[in-house]
Design an enzyme around this catalytic site. Structure first.
Site, PDB file in Angstrom:
ATOM      1  N   ASN A  30      26.193   4.700  -4.682  1.00 49.95           N
ATOM      2  CA  ASN A  30      27.678   5.335  -4.155  1.00 49.95           C
ATOM      3  C   ASN A  30      27.229   4.985  -2.961  1.00 49.95           C
ATOM      4  OD1 ASN A  30      25.438   6.793  -3.363  1.00 49.95           O
ATOM      5  ND2 ASN A  30      25.271   9.083  -3.772  1.00 49.95           N
ATOM      6  N   GLU A  83       0.644  -1.296  -0.343  1.00 47.32           N
ATOM      7  CA  GLU A  83       0.432   0.151  -0.076  1.00 47.32           C
ATOM      8  C   GLU A  83       1.246   1.509  -0.227  1.00 47.32           C
ATOM      9  OE1 GLU A  83      -2.687  -3.366   1.635  1.00 47.32           O
ATOM     10  OE2 GLU A  83      -0.488  -2.527   2.166  1.00 47.32           O
ATOM     11  N   GLU A  88      21.881  12.202   3.692  1.00 45.58           N
ATOM     12  CA  GLU A  88      22.123  11.973   5.901  1.00 45.58           C
ATOM     13  C   GLU A  88      23.517  12.320   6.716  1.00 45.58           C
ATOM     14  OE1 GLU A  88      20.391  10.278   4.005  1.00 45.58           O
ATOM     15  OE2 GLU A  88      18.399  10.501   4.825  1.00 45.58           O
ATOM     16  N   GLY A 128       9.595  14.575   1.072  1.00 48.80           N
ATOM     17  CA  GLY A 128      10.906  14.051   0.875  1.00 48.80           C
ATOM     18  C   GLY A 128      10.708  12.932   1.949  1.00 48.80           C
ATOM     19  N   HIS A 159      -8.996  -6.439  11.819  1.00 48.81           N
ATOM     20  CA  HIS A 159      -8.064  -4.908  11.059  1.00 48.81           C
ATOM     21  C   HIS A 159      -8.902  -3.822  11.794  1.00 48.81           C
ATOM     22  CE1 HIS A 159      -6.568  -7.772   7.493  1.00 48.81           C
ATOM     23  NE2 HIS A 159      -7.439  -7.115   6.726  1.00 48.81           N
TER      24      HIS A 159
END
Length: 574
Positions: free
Chosen positions: A479, A60, A485, A421, A124
């Protein structure tokens, strides 16, 4: 045979699922992303009956990312998940669509109204009888929530939700109980499309704002235009292009606005992102005595760490809900009408100011004598590889910042997620965008630039690309880990390392035959040049996978600048 008096008054009875999917088709959606679950299975049977295609994603989260990409390329999209376990997995992707103004219709198959009313202890659920908890969560990342529980209201609820999704360009949440799927509602309403026209500005207020803007613009000695994300998201690209063409003012884009302006436009000056801008751009924008800022989203990564040095006194902001002229705000005066009248009434002979910098793909000046493929060389070189009409998807991190150095040919669509992001978003978004092009009958290349770390989060979506035989070229930047980070904190830290996969084998693992995928491992500049100049590579359909080796401690110039500022912001104390 008994007669259901509740449907006797209907001119043309139609099942709820048929109505909902017919409306999606009318909006231009041709494929529905998502996964099956027992609370949505009956609804899924009605998708092909509405001439829609079921995509069938692998999870999902990826489906939500794909729906995001499909909406950016198509204008709007649909996602169907199941109650609880399915919708919660999709929420990260829906939150990203909400933050970045992307219209996604999220349909959730849920337990029957009877089960909900009785508070049954169903799978659920949280086991507490609360069937609204997930809808309440989604309400924070949706511009409308429609719980389809009363057949007398369902058609209105669906139409309202879909209109809100389009007008406000944000996700909506539609809760479809199992016992409502085949309830009958009025089908005659389908003969009339939903009114998707935006509310018009009050003429007197709009005229006043236009007059104010013209007064400042005609008096300015050095005005510029700055185009941002909501220009694209709220569909005023044509109005902005018309304004630029008539005024010939220097025009710049933000990172999130890249692709909104034809970069062959004579007055196009490049990407403005404060200290992360290209050479000459920062000085030109920040020395302007008037900035027409259109659709701004001034997030940290979009501004290279809030590094704008512009004055509110020199800025006019145009938004989908209001306009702001210096310190005066005009609520309810939307930018579309203002931009149109501004273009009609402006006198180009009264405009003045020096031109902006010229933008070229600076390949030669960034090519050194080594075999190593550097970030500085790669991104301008990609500008020479791109073609008119390409869809370019860039992942959060290296690619998002590197693409600032790439001059686009005309009609290239840039798809990126800078504000939210979410790492891995681009793989799903690429699948959705490529499928949107196929659904629209447009034979355009969809090109993904993604780092090896990001790719590992959502690699499974390559199997959906294969399943639907999509035209996708993936440039995987190898890379050795999470580059952005590393530059923010922990260049050698173990938590920024990843296991090296046999990346080019991924499509084969997911079932691609040798005829369905072409694979390349590129380690040197010369190998890259040869590949990018190869006609078969450029013209190929189907899937192409390029593993591209780049240095671990290399990054685009703008990424280094932004990461340094982010590190300082993260460490800041009261």
């Amino acid at each position: 045979m008994s007669v259901d008096i509740r449907t006797q008054g209907l001119e043309r009875p139609i099942k709820v699922a048929e109505y909902l999917f017919a409306r999606l088709h009318q909006l231009g959606i041709r494929s529905v992303h998502g996964l099956p679950g027992d609370f949505n299975l009956v609804a899924l049977d009605y998708i092909p009956k509405a001439n829609l295609q079921w995509v069938g994603n692998v999870n999902e989260l990826n489906a939500a990312y794909a729906a995001d990409g499909y909406a950016r390329a198509n204008g709007i999209s649909a996602l169907l998940t199941t109650f609880g376990v399915g919708e919660l997995s999709a929420m990260n992707g829906i939150a990203g669509a909400y933050s970045e103004h992307v219209p996604v219709v999220h349909i959730v198959g849920c337990p029957s109204t009877i089960s909900q009313r009785n508070g049954m202890l169903l799978h659920h659920t949280l086991g507490n009888g609360d069937f609204n908890v997930f809808a309440n969560m989604n309400a924070q990342i949706s511009c409308d929530v429609a719980k389809l529980t009363n057949p007398n209201e369902i058609a209105d609820q669906i139409d309202h939700a879909l209109r809100e999704c389009w007008i406000r360009s944000r996700p909506v949440y539609i809760m479809l109980p199992t016992d409502m799927v085949e309830k009958k509602i009025e089908g005659a309403r389908l003969d009339k499309n939903i009114d998707l026209s935006e509310p018009e500005n009050e003429p007197e207020r709009e005229d006043y704002v236009v007059d104010v803007v013209l007064r400042y613009l005609h008096a300015a000695k050095n005005p510029v235009i700055l185009v941002d994300a909501c220009t694209i998201r709220h569909r005023v690209v044509d109005e902005v292009q018309a304004l630029v063409k008539k005024t010939n003012l220097p025009v710049f884009v933000t990172p999130m606005g890249k692709g909104a302006i034809n970069e062959d436009t004579p007055s196009y000056g490049g990407v403005y992102a404060g200290t992360g801008s290209q050479d000459g751009v920062q000085d030109r924008v920040e020395s302007a005595d008037l900035i027409l800022s259109i659709g701004a989203l001034k997030s940290d990564f979009n501004t290279a760490g809030f590094s704008y040095r512009t004055s509110r006194l020199n800025t006019i902001d145009f938004h989908s809900t209001h306009c702001t002229v210096r310190y005066s705000e005009y609520p309810g005066v939307a930018m579309r009408g203002v931009l149109r009248k501004l273009t009609e009434r402006i006198d180009p002979s009264k405009l003045s100011g020096p031109p902006g910098p010229k933008v070229v793909n600076e390949v030669t000046m960034n090519r050194d004598d080594s075999d190593v493929i550097t970030q500085a060389f790669f991104w301008p070189r990609i500008g020479e590889y791109l073609r008119k009409g390409d869809l370019v998807v860039t992942e959060t991190g290296t690619a998002n910042f590197g693409i600032w150095e790439t001059k686009f040919p005309p009609e290239v669509m840039g798809i990126t997620q800078i504000l939210w992001g979410s790492i891995g978003w681009s793989v799903g978004a690429t699948q959705g965008a490529a499928l949107a092009m196929k659904d629209r009958g447009q034979d355009r290349r969809t090109i993904l630039f993604v780092g090896d770390g990001s790719f590992q989060l959502t690699a499974q979506e390559v199997s959906t690309m294969i399943r639907h035989n999509l035209r996708v070229t993936i440039f995987l930047i190898y890379n050795e880990g999470f580059t952005i980070e590393r530059f923010i904190h922990g260049m050698e830290a173990q938590y920024n390392d990843i296991v090296k996969w046999k990346y080019t084998e991924v499509p084969s693992v997911f079932g691609a035959t040798d005829k369905q995928v072409r694979k390349f491992i590129i380690k040197t500049k010369d190998e890259l040049e040869k590949l990018l100049d190869d006609k078969e590579f450029n013209d190929a359909h189907g899937l192409q996978f390029v593993e591209l080796w780049m240095p671990k401690e290399d990054a685009p110039r703008a990424l280094k600048i932004t990461a340094e500022i982010s590190a300082k912001n993260n460490a800041r104390e009261e």
